[in-house]
Design a protein around this motif. Sequence first.
Motif, PDB file in Angstrom:
ATOM      1  N   PHE A   1       0.832  -1.203   0.000  1.00 57.78           N
ATOM      2  CA  PHE A   1       0.000   0.000   0.000  1.00 57.78           C
ATOM      3  C   PHE A   1       0.867   1.253   0.000  1.00 57.78           C
ATOM      4  CE2 PHE A   1      -2.155   3.413   2.319  1.00 57.78           C
ATOM      5  CZ  PHE A   1      -3.265   3.591   1.504  1.00 57.78           C
ATOM      6  N   MET A   2       1.896   1.280   0.848  1.00 61.23           N
ATOM      7  CA  MET A   2       2.787   2.451   0.902  1.00 61.23           C
ATOM      8  C   MET A   2       3.518   2.637  -0.423  1.00 61.23           C
ATOM      9  SD  MET A   2       2.372   4.145   3.603  1.00 61.23           S
ATOM     10  CE  MET A   2       3.589   5.315   3.085  1.00 61.23           C
TER      11      MET A   2
ATOM     12  N   GLU B   1       2.562   1.719  -3.395  1.00 64.25           N
ATOM     13  CA  GLU B   1       1.616   2.177  -4.417  1.00 64.25           C
ATOM     14  C   GLU B   1       1.361   3.672  -4.337  1.00 64.25           C
ATOM     15  OE1 GLU B   1      -1.918  -0.171  -3.970  1.00 64.25           O
ATOM     16  OE2 GLU B   1      -0.908  -2.007  -4.624  1.00 64.25           O
ATOM     17  N   SER B   2       1.554   4.263  -3.159  1.00 64.15           N
ATOM     18  CA  SER B   2       1.300   5.693  -2.978  1.00 64.15           C
ATOM     19  C   SER B   2       2.481   6.564  -3.387  1.00 64.15           C
ATOM     20  CB  SER B   2       0.926   5.975  -1.519  1.00 64.15           C
ATOM     21  OG  SER B   2       2.064   5.850  -0.681  1.00 64.15           O
ATOM     22  N   LEU B   3       3.614   5.953  -3.707  1.00 70.20           N
ATOM     23  CA  LEU B   3       4.808   6.734  -4.056  1.00 70.20           C
ATOM     24  C   LEU B   3       4.843   7.033  -5.554  1.00 70.20           C
ATOM     25  CD1 LEU B   3       7.481   4.803  -1.970  1.00 70.20           C
ATOM     26  CD2 LEU B   3       6.369   6.978  -1.406  1.00 70.20           C
ATOM     27  N   PRO B   4       4.980   8.303  -5.924  1.00 69.66           N
ATOM     28  CA  PRO B   4       4.982   8.654  -7.343  1.00 69.66           C
ATOM     29  C   PRO B   4       6.224   8.168  -8.093  1.00 69.66           C
ATOM     30  CG  PRO B   4       5.461  10.577  -6.004  1.00 69.66           C
ATOM     31  CD  PRO B   4       5.090   9.469  -5.059  1.00 69.66           C
TER      32      PRO B   4
END
Length: 107
Positions: A72-73, A75-78
């Motif tokens: 999840f973390m 996936e949130s990183l550009p």
Amino acid sequence: MEDAITIYVEQENGERVPVEAPTDMGLSVMEILKASEYDIPAICGGMAICATCHVEVLESGELPEPSDDEAFMLESLPHATENSRLSCQLRIGPALEGLVVRLKPEA
């Protein structure tokens, strides 16, 4: 060092710096990098909730699958790649011998 492995940190110029890591203390890659004075903020202290210990795995043996929290973390990183991991979630053990990582920027 007995009961240790060597992991490598790839620098911007492509140089790979060896870092020795004990396998008998239950440490994470993040803890080894911080102890080796790499600039890893690790704001959450290894709880997989801040992603400030983000690394890109360039070479490895068999790594464990990311946990749901880690995935999840990431996936949130550009700037995450398919080889991104949170170094706090990678536990030092014989299977990580020869691991090569590149530190990723926070933003």
